[in-house]
Design a protein around this motif. Structure first.
Motif, PDB file in Angstrom:
ATOM      1  N   TYR A  10      -5.858   4.385   1.059  1.00 20.32           N
ATOM      2  CA  TYR A  10      -5.913   4.077  -0.362  1.00 20.32           C
ATOM      3  C   TYR A  10      -4.884   4.886  -1.142  1.00 20.32           C
ATOM      4  O   TYR A  10      -4.630   6.052  -0.835  1.00 20.32           O
ATOM      5  N   SER A  11      -4.321   4.263  -2.172  1.00 14.44           N
ATOM      6  CA  SER A  11      -3.384   4.954  -3.060  1.00 14.44           C
ATOM      7  C   SER A  11      -4.167   5.818  -4.047  1.00 14.44           C
ATOM      8  O   SER A  11      -5.397   5.714  -4.158  1.00 14.44           O
ATOM      9  N   GLU A  27      -6.679   9.128 -12.646  1.00 14.16           N
ATOM     10  CA  GLU A  27      -5.683   9.231 -11.579  1.00 14.16           C
ATOM     11  C   GLU A  27      -5.075  10.633 -11.525  1.00 14.16           C
ATOM     12  O   GLU A  27      -4.790  11.157 -10.445  1.00 14.16           O
ATOM     13  N   ALA A  72       0.834  -1.205   0.000  1.00 20.58           N
ATOM     14  CA  ALA A  72       0.000   0.000   0.000  1.00 20.58           C
ATOM     15  C   ALA A  72       0.869   1.256   0.000  1.00 20.58           C
ATOM     16  O   ALA A  72       0.613   2.205  -0.738  1.00 20.58           O
ATOM     17  N   GLN A 121     -10.138   4.639  -8.879  1.00 24.91           N
ATOM     18  CA  GLN A 121     -11.044   3.545  -9.226  1.00 24.91           C
ATOM     19  C   GLN A 121     -12.319   3.595  -8.397  1.00 24.91           C
ATOM     20  O   GLN A 121     -13.413   3.356  -8.915  1.00 24.91           O
ATOM     21  N   LEU A 122     -12.195   3.936  -7.130  1.00 25.18           N
ATOM     22  CA  LEU A 122     -13.354   3.929  -6.234  1.00 25.18           C
ATOM     23  C   LEU A 122     -14.359   5.023  -6.580  1.00 25.18           C
ATOM     24  O   LEU A 122     -15.575   4.814  -6.453  1.00 25.18           O
ATOM     25  N   ASP A 133       2.634   1.874  -3.218  1.00 25.61           N
ATOM     26  CA  ASP A 133       1.708   2.331  -4.253  1.00 25.61           C
ATOM     27  C   ASP A 133       1.208   3.745  -3.999  1.00 25.61           C
ATOM     28  O   ASP A 133       0.291   4.223  -4.665  1.00 25.61           O
ATOM     29  N   ARG A 191      -4.257   5.577  -7.274  1.00 23.13           N
ATOM     30  CA  ARG A 191      -4.912   4.722  -8.258  1.00 23.13           C
ATOM     31  C   ARG A 191      -6.187   4.097  -7.700  1.00 23.13           C
ATOM     32  O   ARG A 191      -7.226   4.045  -8.373  1.00 23.13           O
ATOM     33  N   GLN A 192      -6.117   3.635  -6.456  1.00 26.15           N
ATOM     34  CA  GLN A 192      -7.290   3.024  -5.834  1.00 26.15           C
ATOM     35  C   GLN A 192      -8.410   4.046  -5.638  1.00 26.15           C
ATOM     36  O   GLN A 192      -9.582   3.737  -5.845  1.00 26.15           O
ATOM     37  N   GLY A 215       0.010   4.943  -0.965  1.00 26.84           N
ATOM     38  CA  GLY A 215      -0.995   5.074   0.085  1.00 26.84           C
ATOM     39  C   GLY A 215      -0.400   5.422   1.432  1.00 26.84           C
ATOM     40  O   GLY A 215       0.812   5.589   1.593  1.00 26.84           O
TER      41      GLY A 215
END
Length: 218
Positions: free
Chosen positions: A172-173, A185, A120, A179-180, A123, A175-176, A125
């Motif tokens: 969360y990163s 990004e 995490a 997506q969420l 990435d 990228r995450q 986060g």
């Protein structure tokens, strides 16, 4: 493959953590027995040899974890640092987060938890909210702000920025988060940049700490 530098003054502890990381698919590229050794390794590492994450013990003789964090902060080095601690000193952990650590975990974590935390941070986060305790939360709220800190006015942040801030606090990163909430990004990065500017925060961890202090996370 995620690359890690492991910093702990106890050889047996380093061996145990290395074993856990390797089981979890993480590569330990170097070990250090104190902050000074770690700083030398980091200064010499570059390109493919540079670590993705530093796993750092706080309590070490002479050059401890806090010393290393401050040196990295002064030098503008942004390598993600995950503190591994026995959590016997709330104030020390809080100071480590303020000095730039991206998060902390207890040394009794499972293989899966440790590997997930390292990935995490690698990435982009943070790892504060998932493991934060009531004791540390009270310490954050009770401790005086460092000199020059600014208060945060909720109205300064848009609804989208508050949403991104809360996801940042959950570890969360970029990228995450993208997506969420179904954004590019790059758009998420722009939101985070705006959040840091409005909050007067130097990095993600500092922004999350201030958000907790100001009650912005709900």
């Amino acid at each position: 493959m995620t690359r890690v530098i492991l910093v702990d003054d106890q050889t047996l502890v380093r061996q145990g953590i290395r074993t856990l990381l390797e089981i979890g698919g993480i590569t330990v590229v170097a070990e250090a027995g104190d902050g000074a050794q770690a700083l030398t390794i980091l200064e010499e590492a570059s390109g493919p040899e540079a670590p993705d994450v530093v796993l750092l013990d706080l309590r070490m003789p002479r050059y401890d974890g806090l010393w290393l964090l401050r040196k990295l902060q002064d030098a503008g080095r942004e390598v993600p640092v995950l503190v591994l601690t026995t959590f016997d000193d709330d104030a020390l952990v809080l100071e480590a987060l303020r000095a730039g650590a991206r998060g902390y975990m207890l040394k009794d974590v499972t293989v899966e938890q440790l590997a997930e935390a390292v990935r995490a941070l690698a990435d982009g986060g943070t790892l504060i909210a998932p493991s934060i305790t009531d004791r540390l939360l009270r310490a954050i709220k009770a401790a005086p702000e460092p000199a020059g800190s600014q208060g945060v006015v909720v109205d300064q942040l848009t609804e989208r920025e508050l949403e991104v801030l809360r996801l940042m606090a959950e570890g969360y990163s970029n990228r995450q988060i993208a997506q969420l909430i179904h954004l590019a990004e790059g758009t998420v990065k722009n939101h985070i940049s705006s959040i840091l500017t409005k909050m007067g925060a130097r990095d993600r961890t500092n922004a999350v700490l201030r958000a907790i202090r100001e009650g912005l996370l709900g």
